[in-house]
Scaffold this motif. Sequence first.
Motif, PDB file in Angstrom:
ATOM      1  N   SER A 111     -56.133 -29.416 -19.662  1.00 15.47           N
ATOM      2  CA  SER A 111     -54.570 -29.406 -20.021  1.00 15.47           C
ATOM      3  C   SER A 111     -54.203 -28.874 -21.607  1.00 15.47           C
ATOM      4  CB  SER A 111     -54.441 -30.740 -20.159  1.00 15.47           C
ATOM      5  OG  SER A 111     -52.922 -30.836 -21.100  1.00 15.47           O
ATOM      6  N   THR A 112     -53.404 -28.028 -21.222  1.00 16.29           N
ATOM      7  CA  THR A 112     -52.676 -27.142 -23.215  1.00 16.29           C
ATOM      8  C   THR A 112     -51.235 -27.859 -22.268  1.00 16.29           C
ATOM      9  OG1 THR A 112     -52.412 -25.246 -21.638  1.00 16.29           O
ATOM     10  CG2 THR A 112     -54.527 -25.944 -22.972  1.00 16.29           C
ATOM     11  N   ARG A 113     -51.014 -28.505 -22.443  1.00 16.10           N
ATOM     12  CA  ARG A 113     -49.847 -29.767 -21.545  1.00 16.10           C
ATOM     13  C   ARG A 113     -48.698 -29.469 -23.578  1.00 16.10           C
ATOM     14  NH1 ARG A 113     -45.942 -31.203 -17.546  1.00 16.10           N
ATOM     15  NH2 ARG A 113     -48.273 -31.289 -16.490  1.00 16.10           N
ATOM     16  N   THR A 114     -49.422 -30.615 -24.166  1.00 15.16           N
ATOM     17  CA  THR A 114     -48.618 -31.063 -25.760  1.00 15.16           C
ATOM     18  C   THR A 114     -49.786 -29.706 -26.788  1.00 15.16           C
ATOM     19  OG1 THR A 114     -50.856 -32.267 -26.106  1.00 15.16           O
ATOM     20  CG2 THR A 114     -48.582 -33.062 -25.074  1.00 15.16           C
ATOM     21  N   ILE A 151     -51.202 -23.426 -32.933  1.00  9.73           N
ATOM     22  CA  ILE A 151     -50.215 -23.840 -31.772  1.00  9.73           C
ATOM     23  C   ILE A 151     -49.112 -23.142 -31.622  1.00  9.73           C
ATOM     24  CG2 ILE A 151     -49.739 -24.942 -29.542  1.00  9.73           C
ATOM     25  CD1 ILE A 151     -53.158 -24.286 -29.932  1.00  9.73           C
ATOM     26  N   VAL A 152     -48.342 -22.590 -30.893  1.00  9.23           N
ATOM     27  CA  VAL A 152     -47.101 -21.914 -31.147  1.00  9.23           C
ATOM     28  C   VAL A 152     -46.640 -22.997 -29.741  1.00  9.23           C
ATOM     29  CG1 VAL A 152     -45.465 -20.790 -30.526  1.00  9.23           C
ATOM     30  CG2 VAL A 152     -47.743 -20.070 -31.323  1.00  9.23           C
ATOM     31  N   LYS A 153     -45.711 -23.939 -30.882  1.00  9.90           N
ATOM     32  CA  LYS A 153     -44.791 -25.255 -30.291  1.00  9.90           C
ATOM     33  C   LYS A 153     -43.424 -23.468 -29.739  1.00  9.90           C
ATOM     34  CE  LYS A 153     -44.342 -29.120 -32.729  1.00  9.90           C
ATOM     35  NZ  LYS A 153     -44.114 -30.043 -33.234  1.00  9.90           N
ATOM     36  N   SER A 154     -43.055 -23.860 -27.998  1.00  9.12           N
ATOM     37  CA  SER A 154     -41.501 -22.821 -28.038  1.00  9.12           C
ATOM     38  C   SER A 154     -40.875 -24.116 -27.421  1.00  9.12           C
ATOM     39  CB  SER A 154     -41.881 -22.470 -26.258  1.00  9.12           C
ATOM     40  OG  SER A 154     -43.039 -21.320 -26.696  1.00  9.12           O
ATOM     41  N   LEU A 155     -39.684 -24.500 -28.478  1.00  9.60           N
ATOM     42  CA  LEU A 155     -39.145 -25.218 -28.181  1.00  9.60           C
ATOM     43  C   LEU A 155     -37.671 -25.319 -28.219  1.00  9.60           C
ATOM     44  CD1 LEU A 155     -39.914 -27.897 -31.233  1.00  9.60           C
ATOM     45  CD2 LEU A 155     -41.237 -27.997 -28.969  1.00  9.60           C
ATOM     46  N   SER A 174     -27.956 -29.147 -30.122  1.00  2.00           N
ATOM     47  CA  SER A 174     -28.358 -30.011 -29.441  1.00  2.00           C
ATOM     48  C   SER A 174     -29.517 -29.876 -28.831  1.00  2.00           C
ATOM     49  CB  SER A 174     -27.281 -30.759 -28.438  1.00  2.00           C
ATOM     50  OG  SER A 174     -26.709 -29.661 -27.887  1.00  2.00           O
ATOM     51  N   ARG A 175     -30.409 -31.050 -28.528  1.00  2.00           N
ATOM     52  CA  ARG A 175     -31.716 -31.017 -27.771  1.00  2.00           C
ATOM     53  C   ARG A 175     -30.976 -31.122 -25.966  1.00  2.00           C
ATOM     54  NH1 ARG A 175     -36.941 -32.670 -29.616  1.00  2.00           N
ATOM     55  NH2 ARG A 175     -37.986 -31.230 -27.732  1.00  2.00           N
ATOM     56  N   PRO A 176     -31.900 -30.243 -25.129  1.00  2.00           N
ATOM     57  CA  PRO A 176     -31.179 -30.758 -23.218  1.00  2.00           C
ATOM     58  C   PRO A 176     -32.468 -30.921 -23.223  1.00  2.00           C
ATOM     59  CG  PRO A 176     -32.560 -28.651 -24.104  1.00  2.00           C
ATOM     60  CD  PRO A 176     -32.293 -29.122 -25.421  1.00  2.00           C
ATOM     61  N   ALA A 211     -41.246 -24.701 -16.607  1.00  2.34           N
ATOM     62  CA  ALA A 211     -41.042 -26.199 -16.943  1.00  2.34           C
ATOM     63  C   ALA A 211     -41.687 -26.623 -18.579  1.00  2.34           C
ATOM     64  CB  ALA A 211     -41.251 -26.388 -15.485  1.00  2.34           C
ATOM     65  N   ILE A 212     -40.857 -27.546 -18.865  1.00  2.00           N
ATOM     66  CA  ILE A 212     -41.180 -28.055 -19.817  1.00  2.00           C
ATOM     67  C   ILE A 212     -43.155 -28.032 -19.929  1.00  2.00           C
ATOM     68  CG2 ILE A 212     -41.609 -30.074 -20.985  1.00  2.00           C
ATOM     69  CD1 ILE A 212     -38.582 -29.915 -21.104  1.00  2.00           C
ATOM     70  N   GLY A 213     -44.066 -27.861 -21.168  1.00  4.64           N
ATOM     71  CA  GLY A 213     -45.408 -28.140 -21.289  1.00  4.64           C
ATOM     72  C   GLY A 213     -45.812 -27.025 -21.127  1.00  4.64           C
ATOM     73  N   GLY A 214     -45.343 -25.560 -20.350  1.00  5.63           N
ATOM     74  CA  GLY A 214     -45.873 -24.019 -20.691  1.00  5.63           C
ATOM     75  C   GLY A 214     -44.783 -23.424 -20.874  1.00  5.63           C
ATOM     76  N   ALA A 241     -50.246 -20.279 -27.438  1.00  2.00           N
ATOM     77  CA  ALA A 241     -48.490 -20.149 -27.073  1.00  2.00           C
ATOM     78  C   ALA A 241     -48.881 -20.457 -25.493  1.00  2.00           C
ATOM     79  CB  ALA A 241     -47.331 -19.075 -27.149  1.00  2.00           C
ATOM     80  N   ALA A 242     -48.471 -20.753 -24.976  1.00  2.00           N
ATOM     81  CA  ALA A 242     -48.370 -21.525 -23.761  1.00  2.00           C
ATOM     82  C   ALA A 242     -48.029 -19.780 -23.011  1.00  2.00           C
ATOM     83  CB  ALA A 242     -47.048 -22.667 -23.214  1.00  2.00           C
ATOM     84  N   ALA A 243     -48.823 -19.873 -22.060  1.00  2.00           N
ATOM     85  CA  ALA A 243     -48.332 -18.771 -21.287  1.00  2.00           C
ATOM     86  C   ALA A 243     -47.948 -18.805 -19.750  1.00  2.00           C
ATOM     87  CB  ALA A 243     -49.845 -18.348 -20.450  1.00  2.00           C
TER      88      ALA A 243
HETATM   89  N1  5CA Z   1     -48.329 -26.144 -24.210  1.00  2.00           N
HETATM   90  C1  5CA Z   1     -48.129 -26.619 -25.104  1.00  2.00           C
HETATM   91  C2  5CA Z   1     -48.598 -26.085 -26.514  1.00  2.00           C
HETATM   92  S1  5CA Z   1     -48.162 -24.113 -26.547  1.00  2.00           S
HETATM   93  C3  5CA Z   1     -46.417 -26.898 -25.229  1.00  2.00           C
HETATM   94  O1  5CA Z   1     -45.435 -26.156 -24.480  1.00  2.00           O
HETATM   95  N2  5CA Z   1     -46.086 -27.088 -26.191  1.00  2.00           N
HETATM   96  S2  5CA Z   1     -44.614 -27.316 -27.116  1.00  2.00           S
HETATM   97  O2  5CA Z   1     -44.289 -28.627 -27.716  1.00  2.00           O
HETATM   98  O3  5CA Z   1     -44.071 -26.433 -26.666  1.00  2.00           O
HETATM   99  O4  5CA Z   1     -44.001 -28.316 -25.297  1.00  2.00           O
HETATM  100  C4  5CA Z   1     -43.802 -29.806 -25.368  1.00  2.00           C
HETATM  101  C5  5CA Z   1     -41.800 -29.994 -26.118  1.00  2.00           C
HETATM  102  O5  5CA Z   1     -41.268 -30.070 -24.819  1.00  2.00           O
HETATM  103  C6  5CA Z   1     -42.842 -31.005 -26.703  1.00  2.00           C
HETATM  104  O6  5CA Z   1     -43.003 -30.863 -28.447  1.00  2.00           O
HETATM  105  C7  5CA Z   1     -40.562 -31.741 -26.433  1.00  2.00           C
HETATM  106  O7  5CA Z   1     -40.194 -31.254 -27.510  1.00  2.00           O
HETATM  107  C8  5CA Z   1     -40.383 -31.255 -25.494  1.00  2.00           C
HETATM  108  N3  5CA Z   1     -40.159 -31.816 -24.000  1.00  2.00           N
HETATM  109  C9  5CA Z   1     -40.745 -32.489 -23.886  1.00  2.00           C
HETATM  110  N4  5CA Z   1     -40.690 -33.256 -22.325  1.00  2.00           N
HETATM  111  C10 5CA Z   1     -38.609 -32.794 -22.762  1.00  2.00           C
HETATM  112  C11 5CA Z   1     -38.259 -33.257 -21.973  1.00  2.00           C
HETATM  113  N5  5CA Z   1     -37.910 -34.004 -21.067  1.00  2.00           N
HETATM  114  N6  5CA Z   1     -36.764 -32.812 -22.719  1.00  2.00           N
HETATM  115  C12 5CA Z   1     -36.900 -32.290 -23.586  1.00  2.00           C
HETATM  116  N7  5CA Z   1     -37.697 -32.014 -24.061  1.00  2.00           N
HETATM  117  C13 5CA Z   1     -38.469 -32.107 -23.765  1.00  2.00           C
END
Ligand code: 5CA
Length: 167
Positions: free
Chosen positions: A35-38, A53-57, A92-94, A106-109, A135-137
């Motif tokens: 997993s590379t979810r986090t 690691i680049v978080k894409s928020l 705001s946080r969606p 989807a979140i995590g990727g 970064a996530a691909a």
């Molecule tokens: N693949 C990894 C490393 S590149 C990744 O995508 N990390 S991330 O940090 O960019 O994505 C996870 C982020 O998604 C979390 O830090 C969190 O801020 C956000 N997140 C998780 N669950 C939710 C949710 N239900 N709604 C909105 N944002 C969320």
Amino acid sequence: MTDTAQPIRAAACERVARALKDAGLEDTIREMPASTRTAEDAASACGCAVGQIVKSLVFRGKHSGRALLFLVAGDNRLDMKAAEALAGEPVSRPDAAYVRAETGFAIGGIPPLGHDRALKTYMDEDLLDYPLVHAAAGTPNSVFSVAPDALKTATSALSGPLKEAAA
Ligand code: 5CA
């Protein structure tokens, strides 16, 4: 299959691959066995520092109504006041459904580029300290590697301080 055949990649990875190519960047996408979810998962899978690691928020601009993308170093927490200062509007946080609808991922990727619509993008300046970041691909088990300044150019990102002060 011949020796030169490439494994079939997830469709989401292929969309990121196309975006990398369009930006003149190398296709460095790797689909990982783990997993590379986090950011922590991705750092373990890549054998790199969490900060690389680049978080894409994704956030929503309260005035513009538009999705905004913040690229944040994996070991930093996004400071909301700093994010709003850089974006020039409150955010705001969606929820996850909004993120999916606005980006196509989807979140995590969520990748930093290759979204359905180009997103206004802001980059944590700490990422620029590394020679290479990951970064996530497009999926929760894929990454690509890129020089942070090249990522900044490719995403037309505005960089600045985005991290919360250490507690
Ligand atoms: N693949 C990894 C490393 S590149 C990744 O995508 N990390 S991330 O940090 O960019 O994505 C996870 C982020 O998604 C979390 O830090 C969190 O801020 C956000 N997140 C998780 N669950 C939710 C949710 N239900 N709604 C909105 N944002 C969320």
